[in-house]
Design a protein around this motif. Structure first.
Motif, PDB file in Angstrom:
ATOM      1  N   PHE A   1       1.215  12.887  -2.754  1.00 48.02           N
ATOM      2  CA  PHE A   1       1.014  11.535  -2.204  1.00 48.02           C
ATOM      3  C   PHE A   1       1.091  10.442  -3.272  1.00 48.02           C
ATOM      4  CE2 PHE A   1      -0.756  14.313   0.961  1.00 48.02           C
ATOM      5  CZ  PHE A   1      -0.369  13.730   2.164  1.00 48.02           C
ATOM      6  N   MET A   2       0.487  10.702  -4.448  1.00 47.90           N
ATOM      7  CA  MET A   2       0.516   9.669  -5.473  1.00 47.90           C
ATOM      8  C   MET A   2       1.905   9.507  -6.074  1.00 47.90           C
ATOM      9  SD  MET A   2       0.481   8.803  -8.900  1.00 47.90           S
ATOM     10  CE  MET A   2      -0.260   9.979 -10.013  1.00 47.90           C
TER      11      MET A   2
ATOM     12  N   VAL B   1       0.848  -1.191   0.000  1.00 46.79           N
ATOM     13  CA  VAL B   1       0.000   0.000   0.000  1.00 46.79           C
ATOM     14  C   VAL B   1       0.884   1.242   0.000  1.00 46.79           C
ATOM     15  CG1 VAL B   1      -1.921  -1.112   1.174  1.00 46.79           C
ATOM     16  CG2 VAL B   1      -0.155   0.001   2.540  1.00 46.79           C
ATOM     17  N   GLY B   2       0.324   2.337  -0.517  1.00 48.15           N
ATOM     18  CA  GLY B   2       1.043   3.604  -0.520  1.00 48.15           C
ATOM     19  C   GLY B   2       0.677   4.438   0.691  1.00 48.15           C
ATOM     20  N   PRO B   3       1.196   5.644   0.812  1.00 49.12           N
ATOM     21  CA  PRO B   3       0.874   6.515   1.945  1.00 49.12           C
ATOM     22  C   PRO B   3      -0.567   7.010   1.877  1.00 49.12           C
ATOM     23  CG  PRO B   3       2.214   7.691   0.341  1.00 49.12           C
ATOM     24  CD  PRO B   3       2.172   6.263  -0.107  1.00 49.12           C
TER      25      PRO B   3
ATOM     26  N   ASP C   1       7.107   5.883  -6.527  1.00 47.35           N
ATOM     27  CA  ASP C   1       8.506   5.534  -6.254  1.00 47.35           C
ATOM     28  C   ASP C   1       8.585   4.380  -5.266  1.00 47.35           C
ATOM     29  OD1 ASP C   1       9.330   7.585  -7.913  1.00 47.35           O
ATOM     30  OD2 ASP C   1       9.431   9.048  -6.278  1.00 47.35           O
ATOM     31  N   GLN C   2       7.680   4.400  -4.283  1.00 53.13           N
ATOM     32  CA  GLN C   2       7.675   3.363  -3.246  1.00 53.13           C
ATOM     33  C   GLN C   2       7.229   2.014  -3.801  1.00 53.13           C
ATOM     34  OE1 GLN C   2       5.274   4.394   0.196  1.00 53.13           O
ATOM     35  NE2 GLN C   2       4.834   2.240   0.606  1.00 53.13           N
ATOM     36  N   LEU C   3       6.204   2.031  -4.659  1.00 53.11           N
ATOM     37  CA  LEU C   3       5.599   0.791  -5.118  1.00 53.11           C
ATOM     38  C   LEU C   3       6.208   0.239  -6.406  1.00 53.11           C
ATOM     39  CD1 LEU C   3       1.843   1.671  -4.456  1.00 53.11           C
ATOM     40  CD2 LEU C   3       3.377   0.345  -3.009  1.00 53.11           C
ATOM     41  N   TYR C   4       6.735   1.138  -7.276  1.00 48.61           N
ATOM     42  CA  TYR C   4       7.211   0.674  -8.579  1.00 48.61           C
ATOM     43  C   TYR C   4       8.665   1.037  -8.879  1.00 48.61           C
ATOM     44  CZ  TYR C   4       2.287  -0.204  -9.469  1.00 48.61           C
ATOM     45  OH  TYR C   4       1.000  -0.674  -9.384  1.00 48.61           O
TER      46      TYR C   4
ATOM     47  N   THR D   1      -3.706   0.890  11.446  1.00 47.27           N
ATOM     48  CA  THR D   1      -4.313  -0.291  10.823  1.00 47.27           C
ATOM     49  C   THR D   1      -3.849  -0.444   9.381  1.00 47.27           C
ATOM     50  OG1 THR D   1      -6.263   0.100  12.214  1.00 47.27           O
ATOM     51  CG2 THR D   1      -6.491  -1.502  10.433  1.00 47.27           C
ATOM     52  N   TRP D   2      -3.742   0.672   8.670  1.00 48.48           N
ATOM     53  CA  TRP D   2      -3.268   0.664   7.275  1.00 48.48           C
ATOM     54  C   TRP D   2      -1.846   0.106   7.197  1.00 48.48           C
ATOM     55  CZ3 TRP D   2      -5.608   1.303   2.708  1.00 48.48           C
ATOM     56  CH2 TRP D   2      -4.858   1.649   1.569  1.00 48.48           C
TER      57      TRP D   2
END
Length: 334
Positions: free
Chosen positions: A219-220, A197-199, A225-228, A301-302
């Motif tokens: 945020f997107m 998951v992202g921020p 960068d974090q996910l891909y 929780t996220w």
């Protein structure tokens, strides 16, 4: 596992049918959802022609038919309302008998599924979209970043926690629950891929095109960068006005980010909707007192969402597509 006497009429009929098909008692018990001994006793009782002992039922076949009609007229009534309507129809039975007869008919009280209301044109577009994506593999769907907004309220559920009290303590301040006419809530934007998951972004105002573009910028883009890393990806969002605005489309073109075409009114096709559901279920026992505590609970929780959960949800996309095609564009179980 229930006793033989606790088997419903539907269960007994199912056992009889499966027995005629030559199924073993072990298989029958598994399919019906009862113990193997209950299946054995029911089959033996039927073979010997013995009836259940005890008092004769106080309701006739005609009474049961009337009850079923009442239930089907409005499936959202509670047992008390159904019982009252049934007794008005001339049936003499207790509330518990009403409940038992409903269970014998196979009715169970469940939380209703929520499905979008789709018109004919929307169903046609969903079907065309699903047919266009039917050959996409799980690997192709793993390149999609799914996004969505969701609303979280401080009051979880309809009834909340129960209270232990004695007779006469109903008005005791320690036994009263505070009434909130408009419960505090927060709107959250989030994104996910098959890997993680992202921020999260907590939205402070109504989301228009300008606000949404700020979310994308701050945020997107970090989430990509974090996910891909530096790999190619496709961004998904629904057709909310802020998402489909001309200036938002221009923003994506300027940043060179491809968009996944998406059918209107289709939350059942978006795996992040299921992820919001997982988060809310995990928060079920939380009791935040204000908006800040609610935000902290959502964040915590996220952060507990695992890569396995994300991967499983994105891997379900081919099944969602197949279900949409089978339903001819209508809303699916997802």
């Amino acid at each position: 596992m229930g006793k033989t006497a606790d088997l419903t009429t539907v269960q007994k009929m199912t056992i009889d049918t499966l027995k005629k098909e030559g199924k073993t008692q072990k298989v029958i018990a598994k399919e019906v959802g009862c113990s193997q001994s209950s299946v054995s006793k029911h089959i033996n009782r039927e073979a010997k022609g013995r009836k259940r002992c005890g008092r004769k039922e106080c309701t006739s076949k005609r009474d049961k038919s009337a009850l079923e009609r009442i239930v089907k007229q409005n499936r959202f009534k509670n047992v008390g309302e159904i019982h009252k309507e049934w007794t008005v129809a001339g049936v003499s039975a207790s509330r518990s008998t009403t409940h038992r007869r409903m269970q014998d008919m196979g009715f169970s009280c469940r939380i209703p599924r929520v499905k979008p209301l789709l018109n004919k044109r929307q169903r046609q577009k969903r079907l065309a979209w699903a047919q266009d994506k039917k050959d996409w593999t799980a690997a192709e769907w793993s390149k999609v970043m799914f996004s969505d907004e969701s609303k979280f309220c401080i009051s979880f559920g309809n009834q909340g926690p129960r209270v232990w009290r004695k007779t006469g303590e109903a008005q005791n301040p320690r036994c009263l629950k505070s009434s909130v006419k408009f419960p505090q809530s927060v709107m959250v934007w989030g994104a996910m891929s098959s890997a993680a998951v992202g921020p999260l972004c907590f939205l402070r105002s109504r989301v228009n095109a300008a606000v949404y573009q700020e979310v994308l910028e701050h945020f997107m883009l970090p989430a990509t960068d974090q996910l891909y890393g530096g790999d190619d990806f496709i961004f998904q969002h629904d057709l909310a006005p802020a998402h489909s605005a001309k200036s938002t489309s221009t923003w994506f073109k300027d940043h060179g980010i491809p968009l996944l075409d998406w059918p209107a009114n289709s939350p059942d096709l978006n795996p992040i909707e299921n992820l919001w559901g997982i988060v809310k279920r995990k928060m079920r026992d939380a009791r935040p007192n204000n908006a800040e505590e609610l935000k902290a609970t959502i964040k915590a929780t996220w952060a507990l969402i695992t890569p396995e959960e994300c991967n499983r949800l994105v891997d379900s996309m081919p099944r969602r597509i197949a279900a949409a095609i089978q339903a001819k564009g209508a809303a699916t179980k997802y």
